[in-house]
Design a protein around this motif. Structure first.
Motif, PDB file in Angstrom:
ATOM      1  N   UNK A 114       0.780  -1.223  -0.169  1.00 52.57           N
ATOM      2  CA  UNK A 114       0.146   0.024   0.084  1.00 52.57           C
ATOM      3  C   UNK A 114       0.992   1.305  -0.120  1.00 52.57           C
ATOM      4  N   UNK A 115       2.182   1.039   0.200  1.00 51.45           N
ATOM      5  CA  UNK A 115       2.962   2.409   0.045  1.00 51.45           C
ATOM      6  C   UNK A 115       3.462   2.447  -1.631  1.00 51.45           C
ATOM      7  N   UNK A 150       5.078  -6.658   3.629  1.00 51.43           N
ATOM      8  CA  UNK A 150       3.933  -7.433   3.274  1.00 51.43           C
ATOM      9  C   UNK A 150       4.309  -8.707   4.308  1.00 51.43           C
ATOM     10  N   UNK A 151       5.358  -9.246   3.906  1.00 53.14           N
ATOM     11  CA  UNK A 151       5.664 -10.595   4.565  1.00 53.14           C
ATOM     12  C   UNK A 151       5.603 -10.630   5.973  1.00 53.14           C
ATOM     13  N   UNK A 152       6.392  -9.452   6.507  1.00 52.00           N
ATOM     14  CA  UNK A 152       6.448  -9.253   7.962  1.00 52.00           C
ATOM     15  C   UNK A 152       4.942  -9.089   8.752  1.00 52.00           C
ATOM     16  N   UNK A 153       4.259  -8.492   8.039  1.00 47.14           N
ATOM     17  CA  UNK A 153       2.809  -8.261   8.568  1.00 47.14           C
ATOM     18  C   UNK A 153       2.011  -9.490   8.480  1.00 47.14           C
ATOM     19  N   UNK A 167       0.129  -4.979  16.229  1.00 42.90           N
ATOM     20  CA  UNK A 167       0.986  -4.706  15.079  1.00 42.90           C
ATOM     21  C   UNK A 167       0.938  -3.219  14.878  1.00 42.90           C
ATOM     22  N   UNK A 168      -0.318  -2.820  15.347  1.00 41.51           N
ATOM     23  CA  UNK A 168      -0.165  -1.185  14.942  1.00 41.51           C
ATOM     24  C   UNK A 168       0.661  -0.237  16.015  1.00 41.51           C
ATOM     25  N   UNK A 176      -6.789   0.745  11.726  1.00 33.84           N
ATOM     26  CA  UNK A 176      -7.578   0.770  10.532  1.00 33.84           C
ATOM     27  C   UNK A 176      -6.246   0.589   9.511  1.00 33.84           C
ATOM     28  N   UNK A 177      -5.436   1.259   9.643  1.00 33.87           N
ATOM     29  CA  UNK A 177      -4.347   1.193   8.493  1.00 33.87           C
ATOM     30  C   UNK A 177      -3.628  -0.099   8.540  1.00 33.87           C
ATOM     31  N   UNK A 178      -3.661  -0.912   9.608  1.00 35.83           N
ATOM     32  CA  UNK A 178      -3.082  -2.191   9.668  1.00 35.83           C
ATOM     33  C   UNK A 178      -3.767  -3.030   9.087  1.00 35.83           C
ATOM     34  N   UNK A 179      -5.317  -2.790   9.149  1.00 37.01           N
ATOM     35  CA  UNK A 179      -6.352  -3.758   8.773  1.00 37.01           C
ATOM     36  C   UNK A 179      -6.294  -3.629   7.189  1.00 37.01           C
TER      37      UNK A 179
END
Lengths: 202, 96
Positions: A114-115, A150-153, A167-168, A176-179
């Motif tokens: 998303x970046x 993405x892998x880390x999350x 995680x946030x 919401x950004x994490x979701x």
């Protein structure tokens, strides 16, 4: 679990090895004896090192990262509040360190889907089962090909059972950004899977 | 640690175990450095704990203040009823 060199052989028989992480931390904080911290190192160093290799993709960097991470753990041990499991706290420091390191090194490259300049629109939600039931070797391949963030999350959520809130906190973002990041990471993983295994229905 | 049941249905956990088993150990040098830091910081902490309050008291006395530790020892003596350093009272409490 593998054990580091200086503890190999003797710790398994020791009554100390039966103590929980929380008990060992309390003993360390009370006595300041380094062998209590050594026991925590013994329990988590291989996992931390393996995560560092997986995220940094370089063994020498992973060695340095493991050393830095354990120094951080040691210096902040008194601040560990037991609101989460010790393992979650250790892994959160590990992810934090690796993501920070990669951000500094890859200034121009996006760490998360998303970046990217034009992140793709997401129409359908990818079900958890699509990733959780993937063949291990294929999942490994997919995780190697998606952006490291993405892998880390995905590892934080599905391998280490971290909550959205945890995680946030690690990534210093809103829940919401994490979701949204998780949603995009799952989508990315599914697309990569379809690209590299086009004949698979899984 | 995740249960065996949850591992059976979760490829991420199986992958974690696989990678952990296949990953090399952190080098003995890494371990020595980490444990060296732990020992050194512990040692410095103990030294500070033992001598810092004394050093502060000495500095305070040097600049004309009252030695805090000496003051607190006196206060403790008073609370304990010990008057060893008080030579104005005769032994046994008899008045001259």
């Amino acid at each position: 679990m593998k054990t580091p060199s200086s503890f190999r052989g003797k710790s398994a028989k020791s009554p100390l090895s039966k103590k929980t992480d929380s008990e060992v931390i309390k003993l360390y904080l009370k006595t300041q004896r380094s062998d209590y911290f050594g026991l925590l190192y013994q329990r988590y160093s291989t996992k931390v090192f393996s995560k560092c290799i997986s995220l940094l993709k370089d063994e020498a960097l992973a060695q340095d990262a493991t050393q830095e991470i354990f120094t951080k753990i040691f210096l902040n041990l008194a601040k560990f509040s037991e609101r989460s499991k010790f393992s979650t706290w250790v892994y959160s420091i590990t992810y934090n360190y690796c993501i920070d390191f990669l951000r500094k090194r890859k200034k121009s490259k996006a760490l998360f889907s998303d970046e990217m300049e034009n992140p793709p629109d997401i129409v359908d939600d990818v079900p958890d089962s699509a990733l959780l039931e993937m063949e291990v070797i294929k999942l490994k391949k997919v995780l190697e090909l998606i952006p490291t963030g993405d892998k880390a999350i995905l590892l934080m959520k599905y391998q280490d059972d971290m909550s959205i809130k945890e995680i946030a906190t690690i990534l210093d973002k809103s829940e919401s950004a994490i979701k949204m990041k998780i949603k995009r990471a799952k989508h990315k993983a599914q697309n990569v899977y379809r690209d590299i295994f086009p004949n698979n229905l899984n | 640690m995740a249960s065996a049941d949850s591992n059976n249905n979760n490829s991420f956990k199986k992958l974690g175990e696989l990678e952990e088993n296949q990953a090399p150990q952190p080098s003995p040098q890494t371990e020595r450095n980490v444990m060296g830091t732990a020992r050194n910081v512990g040692f410095i902490g103990n030294v500070l704990e033992l001598y810092f309050s004394k050093a502060l008291g000495m500095l305070s006395a040097l600049f004309g203040g009252t030695d805090i530790t000496e003051e607190s020892e006196k206060a403790q003596d008073l609370r304990d009823g010990s008057f060893d350093n008080d030579n104005t009272i005769e032994p046994g409490g008899r008045a001259n």
